[in-house]
Design a protein around this motif. Structure first.
Motif, PDB file in Angstrom:
ATOM      1  N   LYS A  35       6.162  17.685   1.119  1.00  0.00           N
ATOM      2  CA  LYS A  35       5.550  17.133   0.002  1.00  0.00           C
ATOM      3  C   LYS A  35       6.727  17.708  -1.265  1.00  0.00           C
ATOM      4  O   LYS A  35       6.483  18.955  -1.639  1.00  0.00           O
ATOM      5  CB  LYS A  35       4.341  16.831  -0.644  1.00  0.00           C
ATOM      6  CG  LYS A  35       3.499  15.842   0.194  1.00  0.00           C
ATOM      7  CD  LYS A  35       2.044  15.476  -0.127  1.00  0.00           C
ATOM      8  CE  LYS A  35       1.834  17.520  -0.015  1.00  0.00           C
ATOM      9  NZ  LYS A  35       0.095  16.805   0.062  1.00  0.00           N
ATOM     10  N   CYS A  37       7.779  18.812  -5.365  1.00  0.00           N
ATOM     11  CA  CYS A  37       7.550  19.017  -6.481  1.00  0.00           C
ATOM     12  C   CYS A  37       8.128  17.464  -6.940  1.00  0.00           C
ATOM     13  O   CYS A  37       7.321  16.165  -8.079  1.00  0.00           O
ATOM     14  CB  CYS A  37       7.337  20.041  -7.374  1.00  0.00           C
ATOM     15  SG  CYS A  37       9.116  20.270  -7.116  1.00  0.00           S
ATOM     16  N   LEU A  64      -2.425  18.108   3.378  1.00  0.00           N
ATOM     17  CA  LEU A  64      -3.173  18.197   2.111  1.00  0.00           C
ATOM     18  C   LEU A  64      -3.931  19.837   1.644  1.00  0.00           C
ATOM     19  O   LEU A  64      -3.965  20.460   0.701  1.00  0.00           O
ATOM     20  CB  LEU A  64      -4.875  18.216   2.402  1.00  0.00           C
ATOM     21  CG  LEU A  64      -5.109  15.860   2.727  1.00  0.00           C
ATOM     22  CD1 LEU A  64      -6.115  16.327   3.185  1.00  0.00           C
ATOM     23  CD2 LEU A  64      -4.518  15.701   1.419  1.00  0.00           C
ATOM     24  N   GLU A  65      -3.413  20.518   2.692  1.00  0.00           N
ATOM     25  CA  GLU A  65      -2.715  22.003   1.850  1.00  0.00           C
ATOM     26  C   GLU A  65      -1.432  22.468   1.493  1.00  0.00           C
ATOM     27  O   GLU A  65      -1.532  24.010   1.478  1.00  0.00           O
ATOM     28  CB  GLU A  65      -3.097  23.028   3.620  1.00  0.00           C
ATOM     29  CG  GLU A  65      -4.422  22.682   4.306  1.00  0.00           C
ATOM     30  CD  GLU A  65      -5.027  23.588   5.688  1.00  0.00           C
ATOM     31  OE1 GLU A  65      -4.142  24.459   5.584  1.00  0.00           O
ATOM     32  OE2 GLU A  65      -5.753  23.074   5.947  1.00  0.00           O
ATOM     33  N   GLN A  66      -0.174  21.591   2.159  1.00  0.00           N
ATOM     34  CA  GLN A  66       1.009  22.322   1.070  1.00  0.00           C
ATOM     35  C   GLN A  66       1.013  22.894  -0.109  1.00  0.00           C
ATOM     36  O   GLN A  66       0.811  22.124  -0.718  1.00  0.00           O
ATOM     37  CB  GLN A  66       2.215  21.228   2.222  1.00  0.00           C
ATOM     38  CG  GLN A  66       3.040  21.786   1.463  1.00  0.00           C
ATOM     39  CD  GLN A  66       4.144  20.393   0.965  1.00  0.00           C
ATOM     40  OE1 GLN A  66       4.527  19.621   1.623  1.00  0.00           O
ATOM     41  NE2 GLN A  66       4.678  21.196  -0.335  1.00  0.00           N
ATOM     42  N   SER A  67       1.394  23.576  -0.587  1.00  0.00           N
ATOM     43  CA  SER A  67       1.473  24.152  -1.924  1.00  0.00           C
ATOM     44  C   SER A  67       3.241  23.525  -1.887  1.00  0.00           C
ATOM     45  O   SER A  67       3.745  22.788  -1.369  1.00  0.00           O
ATOM     46  CB  SER A  67       1.349  25.620  -2.272  1.00  0.00           C
ATOM     47  OG  SER A  67       2.340  26.391  -1.653  1.00  0.00           O
ATOM     48  N   CYS A  68       3.481  23.727  -3.427  1.00  0.00           N
ATOM     49  CA  CYS A  68       4.846  23.652  -3.826  1.00  0.00           C
ATOM     50  C   CYS A  68       5.436  24.975  -3.271  1.00  0.00           C
ATOM     51  O   CYS A  68       4.754  26.231  -2.543  1.00  0.00           O
ATOM     52  CB  CYS A  68       4.699  24.059  -5.138  1.00  0.00           C
ATOM     53  SG  CYS A  68       6.239  24.457  -6.058  1.00  0.00           S
ATOM     54  N   ILE A  87       4.266  32.333   0.743  1.00  0.00           N
ATOM     55  CA  ILE A  87       3.461  31.487   0.217  1.00  0.00           C
ATOM     56  C   ILE A  87       4.460  30.079   1.336  1.00  0.00           C
ATOM     57  O   ILE A  87       3.627  29.473   1.528  1.00  0.00           O
ATOM     58  CB  ILE A  87       4.481  30.458  -1.308  1.00  0.00           C
ATOM     59  CG1 ILE A  87       3.467  31.559  -2.367  1.00  0.00           C
ATOM     60  CG2 ILE A  87       4.247  29.799  -1.598  1.00  0.00           C
ATOM     61  CD1 ILE A  87       3.892  31.436  -3.041  1.00  0.00           C
ATOM     62  N   ARG A  90       2.582  30.427   5.004  1.00  0.00           N
ATOM     63  CA  ARG A  90       1.501  29.243   4.701  1.00  0.00           C
ATOM     64  C   ARG A  90       1.973  28.353   4.821  1.00  0.00           C
ATOM     65  O   ARG A  90       0.974  27.263   5.566  1.00  0.00           O
ATOM     66  CB  ARG A  90       1.013  30.065   3.242  1.00  0.00           C
ATOM     67  CG  ARG A  90      -0.552  29.408   3.050  1.00  0.00           C
ATOM     68  CD  ARG A  90      -0.874  29.313   1.237  1.00  0.00           C
ATOM     69  NE  ARG A  90      -2.234  28.094   1.282  1.00  0.00           N
ATOM     70  CZ  ARG A  90      -1.982  26.716   1.662  1.00  0.00           C
ATOM     71  NH1 ARG A  90      -0.784  26.507   1.346  1.00  0.00           N
ATOM     72  NH2 ARG A  90      -2.858  26.006   1.114  1.00  0.00           N
TER      73      ARG A  90
END
Lengths: 319, 165
Positions: A35, A37, A64-68, A87, A90
């Motif tokens: 995903k 941003c 559902l855990e992925q960050s930018c 990051i 992760r």
């Protein structure tokens, strides 16, 4: 010392091993979509790709855990290379649990995932990132099963399969292409210098597979003007680059500008009114992400914003 | 040649840049041909000139850190592709220079434009307003960024990085 295994897929190898139908390589593999941003403004980028993959009977996931990807913060030294790598590791670890293949539709995110991994080859950064990840009960995956591929490389591999499924084609439409710097000038996923400097042509190939023709233009390889957030910090100057690019494509007679990066798309689209103010002229050529374009040609349900950008052209195609 | 005090001091700056990113040692190979400047987008819109910046760093000229120029690099990597030498990585070199500017306490006013993005990233795990991440996952991001400059920017601390909201 355990070696950090590269995480990117090599499209040439896939083609070599599956010359008749590269899509076979992906069969029975779980696919996850990264995903980005800026897909927030262009939801069609992910939705259209998801629908396409489901049309090919793939199981498609998002984490559902992925960050930018945090690339923008690394570019301004607001996080260290170790924090940046942590990051991205992760994210890799979380998607490794649910998928075999990660398709990335943004040059920046793709760059970040590979860059973070590349930083880990420096012992000092690897040690720091390991420590940071330990604090959140995670670790570096030296040999993750997850492999990453840029959406353009993926779509290029399966372009003939896509062409067979199109509801209508790009016939008679002249398209200019924009790859973006972080696709054109990326070294991390190249195995040698030759493939690093070799001219890139996959977007052109795709356009032709979709039935369109390609408009060559002077500023084809130039930056969209985002320039690692130059658009944020030096907007008026950076928009000169954007303006020149759009005008150059228009002058070459292009009806449409097709890109493979949401950040480039944002820059090429969002500032037209401001260009009118700055340069006394607002380029009219619509810009679209390749995922959205395929979605339009497949008659998938696209978002309103996508359709308003290209609707007059698409109506022509349907006739 | 006798290594005078002045001479060794000249290399202090370069060594700090190398210490930050080891690959920067390759800058010693620069032949100043200028190919990097030829197709540089930053050079088209500002006084950014990567050839001159490399020369100044090799000459030990630390005043470059005070100049707006180093914040104009697009990090597009085009120059690395054009460079006839091997292993010169301009984006990493620029990041190391900017890092030195931070360490020296240079005022970096453009960064105030990042305050909201930093806040969103630390509060949501994305730079957008909406996020699917649970609070437990967001805490992981906050933990990773515990000692990052992004935290100072989130607080918009004028003292630390010279910005205000």
């Amino acid at each position: 010392m355990e070696e950090i295994e590269p995480i990117f897929l090599n499209p040439n190898e896939i083609l070599r091993d599956n010359p008749d139908n590269p899509l076979d390589f992906f069969k029975d593999k779980a696919i996850c979509l990264f995903k980005a941003c800026l897909e927030y403004y262009y939801p069609g980028i992910r939705n259209c790709l998801r629908e396409l993959l489901e049309d090919f009977n793939f199981e498609v996931k998002t984490s559902l855990e992925q960050s930018c990807c945090s690339g923008t913060f690394l570019q301004r030294n607001l996080i260290t290379r170790a924090q940046f790598a942590a990051i991205n590791e992760r994210n890799i670890a979380s998607m490794n649990e649910i998928a075999d293949i990660l398709i990335v539709s943004c040059n920046g995110c793709y760059n970040s995932l590979l860059r973070g991994r590349n930083f880990l080859r420096t012992e000092e950064i690897k040690d720091k990132a390991t420590k940071i990840l330990k604090e959140i009960n995670k670790e570096i995956l030296f040999r993750p099963k997850l492999k990453v591929i840029h959406v353009l490389d993926f779509l290029h591999l399966i372009r003939e399969n896509i062409a067979d499924k199109l509801k209508f084609t790009l016939k008679g439409l002249k398209c200019a292409v924009h790859y973006g710097c972080h696709y054109l000038n990326l070294r991390f996923d190249k195995l040698d210098d030759k493939s690093f400097v070799a001219p890139k042509h996959k977007l052109e190939d795709l356009i032709e597979s979709l039935g369109g023709s390609v408009a060559d233009y002077q500023e084809r390889e130039s930056c969209c003007g985002w320039g690692a957030s130059q658009n944020v910090i030096h907007r008026e100057e950076a928009l000169k680059i954007t303006f020149n690019k759009l005008k150059s494509a228009e002058n070459a007679g292009a009806d449409l500008l097709v890109t493979n990066c949401p950040t480039c798309l944002y820059t090429l689209n969002k500032f037209r009114d401001y260009m009118q103010e700055l340069f006394g002229e607002s380029p009219q050529i619509p810009a679209i992400h390749i995922n959205e374009l395929i979605g339009v040609l497949m008659e998938y349900e696209c978002d309103h914003y996508c359709l308003t950008r290209v609707s007059p052209l698409i109506e022509e195609l349907k006739i | 040649m006798v290594d005078t005090e002045e001479n060794s001091k000249k290399w202090d700056f370069f060594e700090r840049i190398v210490q930050d990113v080891n690959e920067n040692r390759n800058l010693l190979q620069c032949i100043s041909c200028g190919k990097c400047v030829g197709d540089c987008p930053a050079s088209k819109i500002s006084n950014f000139n990567i050839r001159k910046i490399v020369q100044r760093v090799l000459a030990g000229d630390e005043s470059i850190l005070e100049e707006e120029d180093i914040w104009y690099c697009f990090l597009c990597n085009k120059c690395s592709k054009l460079c006839p030498k091997e292993g010169i990585n301009i984006p990493l070199f620029m990041l190391a220079l900017r890092n030195e500017a931070f360490k020296k306490g240079q005022k970096i006013p453009q960064l105030k434009k990042y305050i909201n993005m930093c806040k969103d990233f630390l509060n949501n795990g994305t730079v957008m307003k909406e996020s699917e991440l649970t609070s437990e996952r967001i805490k992981e991001i906050q933990e990773i960024c515990k000692f990052a400059r992004i935290k100072y920017l989130q607080k918009a601390s004028k003292k630390k990085i010279g910005v205000q909201e």
